[in-house]
Design a protein around this motif. Sequence first.
Motif, PDB file in Angstrom:
ATOM      1  N   TRP A   1      52.939  36.811  50.500  1.00 52.01           N
ATOM      2  CA  TRP A   1      53.503  35.461  50.502  1.00 52.01           C
ATOM      3  C   TRP A   1      52.460  34.483  51.016  1.00 52.01           C
ATOM      4  O   TRP A   1      52.025  34.562  52.159  1.00 52.01           O
ATOM      5  CB  TRP A   1      54.769  35.432  51.364  1.00 52.01           C
ATOM      6  CG  TRP A   1      55.721  36.539  50.984  1.00 52.01           C
ATOM      7  CD1 TRP A   1      55.792  37.782  51.523  1.00 52.01           C
ATOM      8  CD2 TRP A   1      56.695  36.502  49.945  1.00 52.01           C
ATOM      9  NE1 TRP A   1      56.757  38.531  50.913  1.00 52.01           N
ATOM     10  CE2 TRP A   1      57.336  37.770  49.926  1.00 52.01           C
ATOM     11  CE3 TRP A   1      57.107  35.526  49.037  1.00 52.01           C
ATOM     12  CZ2 TRP A   1      58.347  38.075  49.031  1.00 52.01           C
ATOM     13  CZ3 TRP A   1      58.126  35.839  48.148  1.00 52.01           C
ATOM     14  CH2 TRP A   1      58.731  37.090  48.151  1.00 52.01           C
TER      15      TRP A   1
ATOM     16  N   SER B   1      60.941  37.581  37.327  1.00 50.76           N
ATOM     17  CA  SER B   1      61.042  36.177  37.714  1.00 50.76           C
ATOM     18  C   SER B   1      59.652  35.547  37.678  1.00 50.76           C
ATOM     19  O   SER B   1      58.733  36.026  38.349  1.00 50.76           O
ATOM     20  CB  SER B   1      61.649  36.067  39.124  1.00 50.76           C
ATOM     21  OG  SER B   1      61.791  34.724  39.512  1.00 50.76           O
TER      22      SER B   1
ATOM     23  N   LYS C   1      55.122  33.631  41.510  1.00 48.43           N
ATOM     24  CA  LYS C   1      55.410  32.211  41.706  1.00 48.43           C
ATOM     25  C   LYS C   1      54.121  31.404  41.757  1.00 48.43           C
ATOM     26  O   LYS C   1      53.267  31.648  42.607  1.00 48.43           O
ATOM     27  CB  LYS C   1      56.214  31.997  42.992  1.00 48.43           C
ATOM     28  CG  LYS C   1      57.585  32.654  42.988  1.00 48.43           C
ATOM     29  CD  LYS C   1      58.407  32.271  44.206  1.00 48.43           C
ATOM     30  CE  LYS C   1      58.877  30.839  44.136  1.00 48.43           C
ATOM     31  NZ  LYS C   1      59.837  30.516  45.231  1.00 48.43           N
TER      32      LYS C   1
ATOM     33  N   THR D   1      54.300  44.368  53.626  1.00 52.71           N
ATOM     34  CA  THR D   1      54.585  42.941  53.450  1.00 52.71           C
ATOM     35  C   THR D   1      53.642  42.132  54.321  1.00 52.71           C
ATOM     36  O   THR D   1      53.517  42.408  55.519  1.00 52.71           O
ATOM     37  CB  THR D   1      56.039  42.604  53.827  1.00 52.71           C
ATOM     38  OG1 THR D   1      56.937  43.356  53.007  1.00 52.71           O
ATOM     39  CG2 THR D   1      56.314  41.117  53.643  1.00 52.71           C
TER      40      THR D   1
ATOM     41  N   ASP E   1      53.669  35.313  45.852  1.00 59.51           N
ATOM     42  CA  ASP E   1      54.072  33.913  45.931  1.00 59.51           C
ATOM     43  C   ASP E   1      52.857  33.065  46.280  1.00 59.51           C
ATOM     44  O   ASP E   1      52.318  33.151  47.389  1.00 59.51           O
ATOM     45  CB  ASP E   1      55.164  33.735  46.991  1.00 59.51           C
ATOM     46  CG  ASP E   1      55.710  32.305  47.027  1.00 59.51           C
ATOM     47  OD1 ASP E   1      55.206  31.446  46.285  1.00 59.51           O
ATOM     48  OD2 ASP E   1      56.648  32.061  47.819  1.00 59.51           O
TER      49      ASP E   1
ATOM     50  N   ARG F   1      54.782  43.941  44.307  1.00 57.35           N
ATOM     51  CA  ARG F   1      55.981  43.595  43.557  1.00 57.35           C
ATOM     52  C   ARG F   1      56.274  42.098  43.598  1.00 57.35           C
ATOM     53  O   ARG F   1      56.871  41.567  42.661  1.00 57.35           O
ATOM     54  CB  ARG F   1      57.191  44.364  44.098  1.00 57.35           C
ATOM     55  CG  ARG F   1      57.094  45.869  43.912  1.00 57.35           C
ATOM     56  CD  ARG F   1      58.353  46.556  44.423  1.00 57.35           C
ATOM     57  NE  ARG F   1      58.285  48.003  44.264  1.00 57.35           N
ATOM     58  CZ  ARG F   1      59.244  48.846  44.668  1.00 57.35           C
ATOM     59  NH1 ARG F   1      60.346  48.362  45.256  1.00 57.35           N
ATOM     60  NH2 ARG F   1      59.101  50.151  44.490  1.00 57.35           N
ATOM     61  N   ASN F   2      55.886  41.451  44.692  1.00 55.69           N
ATOM     62  CA  ASN F   2      56.165  40.029  44.863  1.00 55.69           C
ATOM     63  C   ASN F   2      54.885  39.304  45.263  1.00 55.69           C
ATOM     64  O   ASN F   2      54.231  39.674  46.245  1.00 55.69           O
ATOM     65  CB  ASN F   2      57.228  39.805  45.944  1.00 55.69           C
ATOM     66  CG  ASN F   2      58.521  40.542  45.640  1.00 55.69           C
ATOM     67  OD1 ASN F   2      59.216  40.225  44.684  1.00 55.69           O
ATOM     68  ND2 ASN F   2      58.835  41.548  46.452  1.00 55.69           N
TER      69      ASN F   2
ATOM     70  N   GLY G   1      54.611  43.059  49.018  1.00 51.91           N
ATOM     71  CA  GLY G   1      54.955  41.645  49.039  1.00 51.91           C
ATOM     72  C   GLY G   1      53.834  40.843  49.692  1.00 51.91           C
ATOM     73  O   GLY G   1      53.374  41.185  50.777  1.00 51.91           O
TER      74      GLY G   1
ATOM     75  N   GLU H   1      57.203  42.135  40.028  1.00 45.89           N
ATOM     76  CA  GLU H   1      58.533  41.717  39.606  1.00 45.89           C
ATOM     77  C   GLU H   1      58.745  40.213  39.760  1.00 45.89           C
ATOM     78  O   GLU H   1      59.523  39.610  39.015  1.00 45.89           O
ATOM     79  CB  GLU H   1      59.607  42.471  40.393  1.00 45.89           C
ATOM     80  CG  GLU H   1      59.572  43.982  40.178  1.00 45.89           C
ATOM     81  CD  GLU H   1      60.591  44.711  41.017  1.00 45.89           C
ATOM     82  OE1 GLU H   1      61.396  44.031  41.709  1.00 45.89           O
ATOM     83  OE2 GLU H   1      60.610  45.964  41.002  1.00 45.89           O
ATOM     84  N   LEU H   2      58.076  39.616  40.739  1.00 42.95           N
ATOM     85  CA  LEU H   2      58.193  38.177  40.983  1.00 42.95           C
ATOM     86  C   LEU H   2      56.807  37.570  41.093  1.00 42.95           C
ATOM     87  O   LEU H   2      55.953  38.087  41.824  1.00 42.95           O
ATOM     88  CB  LEU H   2      59.004  37.897  42.247  1.00 42.95           C
ATOM     89  CG  LEU H   2      59.184  36.430  42.653  1.00 42.95           C
ATOM     90  CD1 LEU H   2      60.550  36.186  43.278  1.00 42.95           C
ATOM     91  CD2 LEU H   2      58.092  35.968  43.630  1.00 42.95           C
TER      92      LEU H   2
END
Length: 420
Positions: free
Chosen positions: A82, A152, A130, A56, A106, A103-104, A80, A127-128
Amino acid sequence: MDLLLFFGAVFLASGVQACPKVCICVARRNYSRHIADCSYKDLHTVPVGLPSNATTLTLSVNRIASLQEDSFVDLGSLQGLWLSYNEISTIGKDTFGSLAQLRNLDLSHNQITDFPWQDLRNLTALELLKFSSNHLEKVPAEAFSTLKELRSLWLDNNRLALLSEGTFDSTPLLSLLQINNNPFHCSCKLWWLKQWLKGTSVSTPEKESITCETPKDLRGHVLGRTLALDCTLPSVQLTYHSILDNSVLPDGLSLLLDCGAVGNPLPEIGWRIQTSGQTVAINGPNAEEGDSLAAARTEEAPGRFRVFKNGSMAILKFSKADEGVYTCRAVNDVGSREVSVEVALSSSENAADDLLRNDIQASRPRSQPCDKDELSQPEEKLVVIYLTPMGSKAATNGGMLWGPWQWGRWIVLFSVALYP
């Protein structure tokens, strides 16, 4: 000295690698998660020296303006990432391409206008995703085609006027979609989205904010509710004529196929010809403005397949080599439909004998009726041109001339398809 060695051993055992001074790096849950937190540090670039085993990475609330191909090149274990609340406006190609375990992702609250959409092809575990509150003006129809695990997706508060039909078809697990607060242009090109929003099980919060910005008379209309669009799929009818006008060419048979289509907006017509020797696609008229059907049959006219503005197609000097499937395709902003006819030339006195001998499969009837609301597969029917040898004839009044192999009559074994 012994104490220093002890803490060094503990540091190595924890699995924590070198960490940039501006970040905090920790390992959790039996060292299966390695977090690098670099948020709120007033960073202008992605720091170097991040631990390669990081799962992350948080870079939110900084002043990063651009991302480069090598920004995350050594972080293949990331799950992840971000990056919200930065000033990102430039993203280089392949910036995210190596993050196959991600997976994420943002990227919300930045200034992104252009995104390297091809980078998403390798992010099959995502999976996400944004993109909220950016400056995106378009999303390619195939952007999410490999994201089978996506659950998402946030595209709200951008500058999207249009989303292409099928944009979300490749995301079977999608459960949340945010597309509110975009300046949608509500033409028939967006008709599919209106229908999709009405029937989907995907959660679309703030539906009252999924509205039209243009045209002016539709501004403020809710896309999935109050909006009324007069849009219809094309319907297609294919017919044929044995001669182009009242004359018969002395040097061979000519065939005219008429394709008529209605819909709103008015459909555009194209043709596909599939014979044993070639496949030809003609996506619009190739006959010059003002060309007559008779002029199309002259030697000076280029090509033997002539398509006119009204959708008609002339096949010049039709022969056995031209036997095959002729498909008319009608396309408008709502969708497309097509209809096909298989044409075969018979030189025997009994056309049914040729059918049995050639075993043409296209004559099989449909097993189920067509749903007029679906984009149907083409229905193929069979037309046999029955060519009968005839003797030479000459009109005494200067009219038509008949060659020794002019056609004598036509036999239609099945009607040509008509879509409702």
